[in-house]
Motif scaffolding. Sequence first.
Motif, PDB file in Angstrom:
ATOM      1  N   THR A 107       0.836  -1.203   0.000  1.00 14.08           N
ATOM      2  CA  THR A 107       0.000   0.000   0.000  1.00 14.08           C
ATOM      3  C   THR A 107       0.869   1.251   0.000  1.00 14.08           C
ATOM      4  N   VAL A 322      -5.862  -3.358   4.015  1.00 14.18           N
ATOM      5  CA  VAL A 322      -6.242  -3.886   2.702  1.00 14.18           C
ATOM      6  C   VAL A 322      -7.375  -3.067   2.083  1.00 14.18           C
ATOM      7  N   HIS A 323      -8.255  -2.529   2.939  1.00 15.13           N
ATOM      8  CA  HIS A 323      -9.334  -1.671   2.436  1.00 15.13           C
ATOM      9  C   HIS A 323      -8.755  -0.352   1.900  1.00 15.13           C
ATOM     10  N   ILE A 326      -7.384  -0.995  -1.528  1.00 12.33           N
ATOM     11  CA  ILE A 326      -8.453  -1.073  -2.538  1.00 12.33           C
ATOM     12  C   ILE A 326      -8.928   0.329  -2.931  1.00 12.33           C
ATOM     13  N   VAL A 327      -9.133   1.189  -1.932  1.00 10.90           N
ATOM     14  CA  VAL A 327      -9.590   2.560  -2.196  1.00 10.90           C
ATOM     15  C   VAL A 327      -8.550   3.315  -3.015  1.00 10.90           C
ATOM     16  N   ILE A 329      -6.068   2.186  -5.016  1.00 14.72           N
ATOM     17  CA  ILE A 329      -5.968   1.681  -6.390  1.00 14.72           C
ATOM     18  C   ILE A 329      -7.192   2.100  -7.201  1.00 14.72           C
ATOM     19  N   SER A 330      -8.369   2.076  -6.579  1.00 16.59           N
ATOM     20  CA  SER A 330      -9.597   2.477  -7.275  1.00 16.59           C
ATOM     21  C   SER A 330      -9.534   3.927  -7.725  1.00 16.59           C
TER      22      SER A 330
END
Length: 350
Positions: A107, A322-323, A326-327, A329-330
């Motif tokens: 991350t 991990v959340h 995801i945010v 990369i999105s």
Amino acid sequence: MSHELLFFGGFIIFIILMLAIDLGLFAKGDKPISLKSAAIMSGIWVMFALAFGLVLYFWGNELHDVHDIARLKEIVAKHYHNIQVNESDLAGAIKAYNSNLTIEYLTGYVVEYALSVDNIFVMVLLFSSFGIPEKYYHKVLVWGIIGAIVLRCIFIFLGAALIAKFGWILYVFGAFLVYTGISMYINRNKEEEVDPQNHPVVKFASKYFKVTPKLDSGRFFHIENGVRYMTPLFLVLLVIEFTDLIFAVDSIPAIFSVTKDPYIVFFSNIFAVLGLRSMFFLLVNIIHKFHYLKVGLAFLLIFIGAKMLLHSQLEAIGFKTVHSLIVIISILVISVIASLVFPKKENLAN
């Protein structure tokens, strides 16, 4: 401490070897870097960064000599890792720790790599403003990245020491990142300009040292009548180092929002910085096409800053690293896709 120094020392040796290989492939005289060479080295640096993630996944506990529950709990508490330690299952607890360490590293790497793109915008502008021929770009960037590694090492471990002593400084970092993100969004359409004559670094250098406008075949210094002069190449190097220092003020606190372990911050930061030079040559001619990237980076900084300000509340509802990955990369994917799907009007006109 011996494990940390061994891990850290091994990493530094690896980086030195890779830089030597990188320079051997790139620095073959003063000539422009081809797109093919840039793509190959960019791919290699990304692969090595991911491979290091695997090292952490399988042997990350060796970094802080974590081999028992007591030591694991100590390190988790010290670095604020968002994991639950199962005291009855040492192997499972270490596996969970290593997995979390890997996610924090990846991350942080993605965050730093993304923020480095904004650095590329500025470097393109600097080379153009100082009238530096393309064939000298790689020479300046080599020394610029070496300087960046040293400066960021100091910044990272100083930041870690401040966080350990003053926990509230995380809220200061968070507020600063939110402010920076909002400012970036507001000024997203503002044309950046660099005036070489009036840049503070150039003014400082001109005041205390002798400066010449001669490039002198790509040398950093020009000697005339026994007098040593700084060339525009060295001036732009100083400006790039100064600019990276400014960027570090944003990027390093951003990674501390992901992990408080200074070694993981350092590893992720350095891999991203090392890949910056090859990424520069890969994107230099197409970076203008990703016009929504600044918007994406603005939202990225706002998200990271908000996460630092609300970390207790987010942890309470089960929001994990991990959340965040995801945010992040999105946000980046959406900004890149939006740039390609909705190009600038002038591009459509062409």
